[in-house]
Design a protein around this motif. Structure first.
Motif, PDB file in Angstrom:
ATOM      1  N   SER A  92       0.722  -1.206  -0.055  1.00  0.00           N
ATOM      2  CA  SER A  92      -0.040   0.066   0.192  1.00  0.00           C
ATOM      3  C   SER A  92       0.865   1.210   0.021  1.00  0.00           C
ATOM      4  CB  SER A  92      -0.875   0.060   1.207  1.00  0.00           C
ATOM      5  OG  SER A  92      -1.772   1.313   1.182  1.00  0.00           O
ATOM      6  N   ILE A  93       0.595   2.119  -1.004  1.00  0.00           N
ATOM      7  CA  ILE A  93       1.574   3.235  -1.170  1.00  0.00           C
ATOM      8  C   ILE A  93       0.722   4.583  -1.094  1.00  0.00           C
ATOM      9  CG2 ILE A  93       3.213   4.377  -2.679  1.00  0.00           C
ATOM     10  CD1 ILE A  93       3.471   1.772  -4.224  1.00  0.00           C
ATOM     11  N   GLY A 169      -2.506   2.100  -4.498  1.00  0.00           N
ATOM     12  CA  GLY A 169      -1.761   3.395  -4.304  1.00  0.00           C
ATOM     13  C   GLY A 169      -2.821   4.310  -4.758  1.00  0.00           C
ATOM     14  N   GLY A 173       0.826   8.319  -4.732  1.00  0.00           N
ATOM     15  CA  GLY A 173       0.968   6.645  -4.527  1.00  0.00           C
ATOM     16  C   GLY A 173       0.259   5.899  -5.738  1.00  0.00           C
ATOM     17  N   GLU A 199      -5.023   1.256  -8.638  1.00  0.00           N
ATOM     18  CA  GLU A 199      -4.724   2.433  -8.189  1.00  0.00           C
ATOM     19  C   GLU A 199      -5.926   3.713  -8.446  1.00  0.00           C
ATOM     20  OE1 GLU A 199      -4.338   5.413 -10.145  1.00  0.00           O
ATOM     21  OE2 GLU A 199      -3.798   4.614 -12.413  1.00  0.00           O
TER      22      GLU A 199
END
Length: 314
Positions: A92-93, A169, A173, A199
């Motif tokens: 996870s970003i 993300g 992210g 994303e």
């Protein structure tokens, strides 16, 4: 003659409807930048913020980044399975325009626990931020984190399957997640390659100078350490759009229709991916919600189902 034309119009309409129905029943893959539309619901700005008392979080685990950098991540662990089978993993970003934010943010901590509650061992990563650490520092960090996740020590410690690593993300992210998915070529089970990407609101073309110029280009320039996008080779290198090839993993892309990152960013990226034969799920949401603010129950369910399907394993 005119009566003949009028009489044939319903027939043509019926033929067109029948053709559309045949295509639907045949399960044709979406093309271009066609998307599925989700309706936003009445909700707080960050609907995903909730507690998960059954999800254990191990904080500040060192993933071996550059000396002096914030090379730590949190691990959110699902409840153990009865058969003790290895589990898929997700990196996870967090977002924050590449210059702020961290894994300890309450919203991103909740994302980490939500993904773990869906059965994924989730690693919520910190990475170096601009302007002190411009591109590619942050991207190098998330690549290092994936390689660390795939190491035998991490695999054994957290009981994960190194062949089933995905990434999630949002915003900046999302850009880094998409870049992970398109960087390199070939199989998805070695190095920093990933097997699925989800994303939200990720800027995917940092060379763009259209509507983005209003407030986002200055942030991009800080991140890229450039004074002008017209003389900034890093902009292309940092853009997932320019790294797409047919070996890229499946993508889930979510974007609001009127948010701060223009919809064209995701639409162009989806067209490029689909043009290369990559499996893409594209979901758009009416309104201005950005990144993880889109995570209402319907969006959470769609993303979890996508990751569960693409990281299902043999």
């Amino acid at each position: 003659m005119k009566r003949g034309l009028r009489a044939s119009s319903p027939s043509r309409a019926l033929i067109a409807l029948a053709a559309a129905l045949v295509l639907l029943l045949a399960g044709c893959s979406p093309t271009g930048d066609s998307s599925e539309r989700l309706k936003p619901t009445s909700q707080p700005v960050y609907p995903q913020v909730r507690t998960y008392p059954n999800i254990r979080v191990t904080e500040n685990v060192d993933y071996g980044g550059k000396a002096g950098s914030p090379s730590v991540l949190d691990v959110c662990l699902p409840k153990a399975t009865a058969d003790n089978k290895t589990l898929p993993a997700v990196l996870s970003i967090h977002g924050g325009s590449w210059r702020q934010g961290d894994k300890d943010n309450i919203n991103w901590r909740s994302v980490c626990q939500w993904l773990a509650s869906e059965g994924f061992v989730t690693f919520s990563v910190d990475y170096r931020l601009a302007p002190q650490h411009p591109f590619p520092a942050g991207f190098d960090d998330v690549r290092t984190a994936v390689r660390w996740m795939r190491s035998s020590a991490t695999v054994n410690r957290y009981n994960i399957d190194p062949d089933r690593i995905g990434v999630f993300g949002g915003s900046a992210g999302g850009n880094l997640a998409a870049l992970l998915g398109t960087w390199g070529s070939g199989g998805w089970t070695t190095g920093s390659r990933v097997a699925a990407v989800a994303e939200l609101s990720g800027p995917t073309n940092l060379t763009a100078t259209g509507r983005e110029a209003d407030d986002f280009v200055p942030l991009e320039l800080q991140y890229l350490a450039c004074s002008d996008l017209t003389d900034c080779p890093q902009a292309r290198t940092a853009s997932p759009l320019y790294h797409v090839d047919k070996t890229d993993p499946p993508f889930f892309i979510g974007h609001s229709l009127s948010e701060r990152i223009p919809l064209q960013q995701s639409a162009s990226f989806v067209r490029r991916l689909r043009g290369a034969g990559v499996d893409v799920t594209f979901v758009t949401v009416k309104g201005t919600l950005h990144s993880i603010a889109m995570l209402n129950p319907a969006m959470r369910s769609r993303i979890a189902d996508f990751l569960r399907t693409k990281l299902a394993g043999p």
